[in-house]
Write an enzyme that holds these catalytic residues in place. Structure first.
Site, PDB file in Angstrom:
ATOM      1  N   HIS A 193       1.011  -1.235  -0.014  1.00 39.65           N
ATOM      2  CA  HIS A 193      -0.102   0.206   0.165  1.00 39.65           C
ATOM      3  C   HIS A 193       0.795   1.103   0.055  1.00 39.65           C
ATOM      4  O   HIS A 193       1.961   1.204   0.588  1.00 39.65           O
ATOM      5  CB  HIS A 193      -0.740  -0.058   1.245  1.00 39.65           C
ATOM      6  CG  HIS A 193      -1.809   1.095   1.432  1.00 39.65           C
ATOM      7  ND1 HIS A 193      -1.508   2.317   1.702  1.00 39.65           N
ATOM      8  CD2 HIS A 193      -3.365   0.931   1.054  1.00 39.65           C
ATOM      9  CE1 HIS A 193      -2.718   2.975   1.723  1.00 39.65           C
ATOM     10  NE2 HIS A 193      -3.576   2.207   1.558  1.00 39.65           N
ATOM     11  N   ASP A 211       3.666  -4.077   8.113  1.00 38.69           N
ATOM     12  CA  ASP A 211       2.283  -3.281   7.719  1.00 38.69           C
ATOM     13  C   ASP A 211       1.108  -4.267   8.120  1.00 38.69           C
ATOM     14  O   ASP A 211       0.658  -5.138   7.324  1.00 38.69           O
ATOM     15  CB  ASP A 211       2.409  -2.827   6.273  1.00 38.69           C
ATOM     16  CG  ASP A 211       0.963  -2.154   6.024  1.00 38.69           C
ATOM     17  OD1 ASP A 211       0.030  -1.910   6.793  1.00 38.69           O
ATOM     18  OD2 ASP A 211       0.833  -1.759   4.767  1.00 38.69           O
ATOM     19  N   GLN A 229      -4.185  -4.654   7.183  1.00 37.36           N
ATOM     20  CA  GLN A 229      -5.156  -5.557   6.766  1.00 37.36           C
ATOM     21  C   GLN A 229      -4.754  -7.070   7.543  1.00 37.36           C
ATOM     22  O   GLN A 229      -5.903  -7.835   7.724  1.00 37.36           O
ATOM     23  CB  GLN A 229      -4.987  -6.086   5.476  1.00 37.36           C
ATOM     24  CG  GLN A 229      -5.101  -4.927   4.335  1.00 37.36           C
ATOM     25  CD  GLN A 229      -6.566  -4.545   4.247  1.00 37.36           C
ATOM     26  OE1 GLN A 229      -7.525  -5.027   4.397  1.00 37.36           O
ATOM     27  NE2 GLN A 229      -6.740  -3.230   3.931  1.00 37.36           N
ATOM     28  N   LYS A 279     -10.117  -0.236  10.475  1.00 39.11           N
ATOM     29  CA  LYS A 279     -10.139  -1.546   9.814  1.00 39.11           C
ATOM     30  C   LYS A 279     -10.393  -2.647  10.727  1.00 39.11           C
ATOM     31  O   LYS A 279     -10.792  -3.856  10.321  1.00 39.11           O
ATOM     32  CB  LYS A 279      -9.150  -1.606   9.176  1.00 39.11           C
ATOM     33  CG  LYS A 279      -8.848  -0.584   7.917  1.00 39.11           C
ATOM     34  CD  LYS A 279      -7.802  -1.372   7.015  1.00 39.11           C
ATOM     35  CE  LYS A 279      -7.234  -0.229   6.084  1.00 39.11           C
ATOM     36  NZ  LYS A 279      -7.622   0.915   5.481  1.00 39.11           N
ATOM     37  N   CYS A 288      -4.702   2.831  -3.668  1.00 43.80           N
ATOM     38  CA  CYS A 288      -3.430   3.236  -3.043  1.00 43.80           C
ATOM     39  C   CYS A 288      -2.305   2.016  -3.208  1.00 43.80           C
ATOM     40  O   CYS A 288      -1.518   2.152  -2.281  1.00 43.80           O
ATOM     41  CB  CYS A 288      -3.721   3.542  -1.572  1.00 43.80           C
ATOM     42  SG  CYS A 288      -5.124   4.849  -1.096  1.00 43.80           S
TER      43      CYS A 288
END
Lengths: 151, 409
Positions: free
Chosen positions: B122, B199, B202, B225, B365
């Site tokens: 991302h 990261d 998600q 999220k 993104c």
């Protein structure tokens, strides 16, 4: 049904078979437009002679609305005086509810009649898509502004 | 199938209609919906507890501080951090990764050093590093993808070479759904003494994450999220790394002493939390963590594997539909990217919206990934705990309507 109003046959036809999608070598006016939100891209190139658009090329990639709008725009502006092009741009923006007022035909300027472009009226019911339809026109304005600056 | 449909009543927004149809929300990879338990926690803070934290010499301030620090403890427990102090509240995943860049990268990188990321990152795990390379002269290198949309680790030891100081990789792609090779990335980073960053934007909402067994130095993720509010994210860091990291932002609350030219910092984690933090949002995140824990992250994951398998199966049956991502639900999360014939994703989104179905269309993104795929955009449907198989059916029906309108055979 409103979706069929948005995706009229003429829109899909221009999307699949874009007109004037070539390249003009040494164009008199050119601009690149982008919608960073969705990634749509349009390049506008114009040949201008004696105050009129004698050729136009519009290339890009993006959704059916932005690409059909660009193709119809190129089809329409070739042969128009710069004054008529200017009038046409504002008329389309009124059609798209970007500018206030009636997009109707000015009898003084029959050259700037909308014709096929009226098919773009369907986007008014889809506010998020108005930017798509406007992208080629905003890019055209930028190209013409650049042309005026250079002269 | 793992039935979580009883959860739907907790999400008031799912009662809404869009264009006269029941809302089918398939954009949780962008942001998830919020259960009443989270809404109530935020509301309760403002109604009963509102005061600034770590300041008030009065009871209300103490109660607000307890609630805020209580949320930190809940998050620490959720990811099995060794200490609550390893949990830093930030504005978002993006802010957390930037904090590592400006608090660690800026001080430890020099010309010729290398930062390794992958082709499926991302922008939040791309652009901060581009900025840091500008400041430091370090260079950015990429792990490529395989034909099956997995991160190619076959030559990871060549990419993560002796010059590498940072390896930062997505735990789960927001476009492909691909689960990142975290263990391999951490091992490769360890082998050359580089920092390992995950990261987790998600990953953390969708899979059980144990930061200690994961072995990375930093994990970044966002509340919004994972059923929590917008405006708060988490930077988890191993204590020794947090100790050696400088604050990227200065201001109130993060200092020990401020003199006319120099200052000293508060202890970790407060030295990274300049200014009034997102108090209500952090408390909301605490409630979200409670909610997810009550379901159980294994059940969350199992439900997603099942609904993703169903979606992949149903979507694959549609003529001219192409899926971008692994086809094995075990290798992926619940974000499913696709294109349909020559219909632009933006047009698909408009048509589906008329059926009440909310999907994402665009570059997500992740423009470097789009370049690798040779695409300008994809459509993406993504699922979470409140989604049910019937919603996949509504999506599929909407895609057939798109085929009709565009005349895609």
């Amino acid at each position: 049904m409103s979706l069929d109003e948005l995706y009229r046959q003429v829109i899909l036809d221009h999307y699949r078979s874009p007109r004037h999608s070539g390249h003009i070598e040494g164009a008199d006016a050119t601009a690149e437009g982008q919608n960073p939100l969705c990634g749509d891209e349009v390049t506008v190139e114009l040949r201008i002679k004696d105050g009129a658009v004698t050729d136009a090329a519009v290339r890009g990639r993006g959704c059916s609305i932005s690409q059909a709008s660009g193709s119809m725009m190129a089809d329409k502006i070739v042969g128009l005086s710069l004054e008529d092009v200017d009038e046409l741009v504002h008329r389309v923006k009124r059609l798209l509810n970007i500018e206030p007022g009636d997009p109707g035909v000015d009898p003084e300027r029959p050259g700037a009649a909308l014709g096929d472009l009226e098919a773009l009226a369907g986007v008014r019911r889809f506010p998020v898509r108005i930017k798509c339809a406007d992208l080629p026109w905003a890019t055209l304005q930028e190209a013409l502004a650049g042309n005026r600056t250079h002269r | 199938m793992t039935d979580l449909s009883h959860l739907r009543k907790d999400f008031p927004i799912l009662e809404r209609e869009m264009n006269g149809k029941p809302l089918v929300y398939l954009d949780s990879a962008a942001t998830s919906q919020k259960p009443v338990q989270v809404l109530d926690a935020v509301d309760d803070y403002y109604r009963r507890l509102n005061a600034n934290v770590h300041r008030g010499a009065y009871q209300l301030g103490e109660e607000a501080t307890d609630a805020y620090e209580g949320a930190r403890a809940k998050v620490a427990g959720f990811i099995n951090a060794a200490s609550d102090r390893e949990v830093v509240f930030t504005r978002s995943t993006t802010a957390a990764i930037n904090h590592i860049g400006y608090g660690w990268g800026l001080y430890h990188l020099k010309p010729g050093d290398r930062i390794v990321i992958s082709h499926m990152e991302h922008h939040a795990n791309v652009v901060p590093w581009q900025l840091i390379t500008r400041h430091t002269g370090a260079e950015l290198a990429y792990l490529p993808l395989t034909e099956d949309y997995l991160v190619d680790t076959s030559r990871i030891d060549e990419v993560v070479d002796g010059r590498t100081k940072i390896v930062s990789i997505s735990g789960m792609s927001n476009v492909l759904g691909t689960i990142g090779p975290v263990a391999e990335a951490v091992a490769a980073a360890r082998a050359v003494g580089a920092l390992a960053i995950v990261d987790g934007a998600q990953l953390v909402p969708h899979c059980a994450v144990d930061v200690q067994s994961m072995g990375a130095d930093f994990v970044a993720f966002s509340a919004h999220k994972m059923l929590g509010p917008t405006g708060v994210g988490v930077l988890w860091g191993r204590m020794d790394r947090l100790e050696e990291m400088e604050p990227a932002e200065g201001g109130g609350e993060m200092i020990r002493d401020v003199d006319f030219t120099e200052s000293t910092w508060a202890e970790v984690p407060h030295k990274f939390e300049a200014g009034t933090p997102p108090i209500a949002q952090a408390i909301g995140l605490g409630a979200a963590v409670d909610y997810l824990s009550a379901i159980g992250m294994d059940a969350v994951r199992q439900h997603e594997i099942e609904i993703t398998r169903y979606a992949l199966e149903k979507l694959s049956e549609i003529p001219q539909l192409t899926i971008y991502g692994p086809m094995d639900p075990a290798q992926r999360g619940a974000a499913v990217s696709f294109t349909l014939g020559d219909i632009h994703p933006h047009d698909l989104a408009t048509i589906l919206d008329q059926e009440g179905v909310a999907i994402r269309a665009g570059h997500h993104c992740a423009k470097p990934l789009m370049r690798v795929l040779g695409l300008a955009a994809t459509a993406r449907a993504s699922f979470y705990v409140y989604n049910v198989p019937e919603e996949v059916d509504t999506l599929v029906a909407g895609l057939h309507e798109a085929r009709r309108i565009f005349g895609v055979a």
